[in-house]
Design a protein around this motif. Sequence first.
Motif, short mmCIF file in Angstrom:
data_model
loop_
_atom_site.label_atom_id
_atom_site.label_comp_id
_atom_site.label_asym_id
_atom_site.label_seq_id
_atom_site.Cartn_x
_atom_site.Cartn_y
_atom_site.Cartn_z
N ALA A 181 44.65 34.50 50.06
CA ALA A 181 44.21 34.90 48.72
C ALA A 181 45.34 34.82 47.71
O ALA A 181 45.13 34.43 46.54
CB ALA A 181 43.65 36.32 48.76
N ALA A 223 40.87 38.01 44.00
CA ALA A 223 41.17 37.10 45.10
C ALA A 223 41.14 37.85 46.44
O ALA A 223 40.59 37.35 47.43
CB ALA A 223 42.53 36.45 44.89
N LEU A 256 42.13 33.15 39.73
CA LEU A 256 41.58 34.47 39.98
C LEU A 256 42.62 35.56 39.75
O LEU A 256 43.81 35.34 39.93
CB LEU A 256 41.08 34.58 41.43
N ASP A 257 42.13 36.74 39.37
CA ASP A 257 42.97 37.93 39.34
C ASP A 257 43.33 38.29 40.78
O ASP A 257 42.53 38.09 41.70
CB ASP A 257 42.19 39.08 38.68
N PRO A 258 44.54 38.81 41.04
CA PRO A 258 44.94 39.14 42.42
C PRO A 258 43.94 40.05 43.15
O PRO A 258 43.64 39.83 44.33
CB PRO A 258 46.29 39.84 42.24
N LYS A 297 44.44 32.16 44.66
CA LYS A 297 44.18 32.68 43.31
C LYS A 297 44.68 31.71 42.23
O LYS A 297 44.08 31.65 41.14
CB LYS A 297 44.84 34.05 43.14
N HIS A 298 45.74 30.94 42.53
CA HIS A 298 46.24 29.98 41.55
C HIS A 298 45.28 28.80 41.41
O HIS A 298 45.01 28.35 40.30
CB HIS A 298 47.63 29.49 41.97
#
Length: 505
Positions: A74, A88, A83-85, A78-79
């Motif tokens: 994740a 993710a 996505l927001d951490p 996310k990159h």
Amino acid sequence: MTDFESDESKISLEKELRERHLELTPDGSALRWRRDNPKYPRNWTGLRKFYDTGVICLLDLFITASSTAGAAAAAEAKHEYHLDPTLATFCFVSLFLLGQCLGNIVLPPWSECFGRKRMYLLSSGLSSICCAVIGLVHSLPTAIIMRIIAGTLAAVPGTILGGSIEDLFNSQARIWVVFFWTAASNIGLILGPIMSSYIIEALDWRWVFFTYAMILAALTILLMFIKESRSSCVLTCEVNKLRHILPTIPSALNHDHSPDMQTFAKEALFRPVQLFFQEPIIFTISMMISVAMSIIYIFTEALQPIYQSMGFSASQASLIFMAIGLGTCFSTLTRILDCYIFNRRRDQGLPIKPEHKLAGLAIGVPFLAVGLWWFGWTIPPKVPALGGHWVVPTVALVLVGYALTELDSVLYGYISDSYLSYSASATAAVAFMRGMLSATFPLFTNQMFDGLGANIAVSILAAVATVFCVVPPLFICYGERIRKKSRFARYSWEIQEEMGKEDEI
């Protein structure tokens, strides 16, 4: 039918039953195992039991590893998916565990009614496909769906294996077999972050899933050679073969039989829910295991940043999980203690009850509290003021690893010994709550550790572990009294006796 024909038929039936090592129940209404029947799972050879249990433990190990590997995946995915951490983590970790919660309700009762082997094959084969699809398809919705499906399938080894162990082993053997099972599961929890960190560093986050796809595909092939171990299913198969020769004989004794899906849904599908809310033992064990094992999922988010602040690289920090694994190894000493207690009572002619195998719980729970307090106050930001070293908190993680394995193996073993034929459903109730908390905790781990600081955050976990210290004496002193009032535990023992099983508890 003449008396001569009747006597001849009776002689023929007795001959067939003797040759097949079967016998009539006392009321003559059904057929059951004779205790010397080589096809009865408890009487299988040691090699057969070793192979079947070993392969299924490996399945649990790697499926569990694939769940904790989601955190590292994740962090990279996310990159790619922007996505927001936290989101993710939800997509790659929490959804897997929420899917597992669904599987924990549906799949174990199904295995009790219709057999276990097909469930293991379904779990490994489809899990392999899910991992391959996540790696191949560059689509977030597809990855989400596959993680949910994979999580649902992960419930199979995580819960049904407890039932398989009860199928194959008596009480004394279960001391070690349950330990090896829980050790495999816990090693999977700590192996996931280590494997994923090094795979991502060398290749790419998608190769995390490709790797697990290949491993699970290989395990699927090995699982094809295991045998069905659910005693009632094997017995029904044997009796059905005999009925082709003697159509008038009674049916197999099968307490798991469901004549239709409505009956199955009513009596079996909701059994884990009933056990959770109606059984004080199951409720207490659920809360203890859920919180204890959620600590691993918290550490998949928090442990590496803590050690990176001490100067470790991301991959080096992942190796700290080996300290938890080392603690798992020390649980071997407690199993030796369990065997000593077991053998001593047997030699003295004393009854052996499930509560006599709770020594590991009495030791493990205080160790968990001590380990967490120790770890919490020997890490940054307090560690510079204390003049500490990274080895000091790492030793505390050895205590935590030992304690987690003790809680896992002893409490699951207590379930298996207490609920016997319903152990898979009882385990499912525990696993459901464990999955819910494990899915939730990683979502606020970063906020908790950043907002409160690592020292206070770990201290909260330590405080909860300290509260758990009251449970071992309660179980040891009052566990038998509680079990005798339990409808499921009492009925399960009656089934064991009626089926002709022999167990040394």
